[in-house]
Design a protein around this motif. Structure first.
Motif: not given
Length: 173
Positions: A138-152
């Motif tokens: 999941a982090l390979i697909a979206d390296p910014d995954l935690p930030r992406t979720y945090a930003a909604g």
């Protein structure tokens, strides 16, 4: 000394864990990665119950602070594919197995295997009872995954086709 009986087969792992523990401080966390499900045809490999016994045997002395749980084995090509499960296997495929090891050993447990989004991660934590989740692809697909979720926002999904990660290995690249 290292084969045959169950105790003898655990001996090497116990000796390694004891040596690691002896060379580290009390503040150092020792993790042990193991398969909780081999994904083989019935009668091949170790059963789920035997893998629980292995986990109990290796963690009983207190040398392991964290079990890192995945699935599969290198025994066959098919069971090797369970290491990095493709889209034919369910999301969080190893969650129930990891949860069982958590309950049976009392040792903090991390699970890996098709945990692709926040909802699936939450399911592993709450339903299965694990302590941590690994979301590598999941982090390979979206390296910014935690930030992406945090930003909604909705992250770029991993679709588990394994072309850009483990699939390259199978293609000899």
């Amino acid at each position: 000394r290292y084969g045959g009986s169950f105790e003898n087969r655990l001996r090497f792992g116990r000796e390694v864990l004891a040596a690691v523990r002896a060379w580290t401080s009390e503040d150092f966390l020792v993790g042990f990665r193991m398969s909780a499900y081999h994904g083989l045809l019935e009668g091949a490999g170790m059963t789920d119950a035997e893998l629980v016994e292995v986990a109990q045997g290796l963690t009983a002395g207190g040398a392991v602070d964290l079990l890192s749980v995945s699935g599969g084995t290198g025994y066959t090509v098919r069971s090797s594919s369970v290491f990095v499960p493709g889209d034919e296997l369910p999301e969080n495929v190893n969650g129930p197995h990891a949860g069982r090891l958590r309950r049976e050993t009392g040792v903090a447990t991390l699970v890996a295997g098709r945990i692709l989004d926040a909802d699936t991660a939450e399911e592993a934590l709450t339903r299965d009872g694990v302590d941590l989740v690994a979301m590598t692809r999941a982090l390979i697909a979206d390296p910014d995954l935690p930030r992406t979720y945090a930003a909604g926002h909705t992250p770029r999904p991993c679709i588990s086709l394994n072309e850009g990660c483990i699939g390259r290995l199978y293609q000899g690249r």
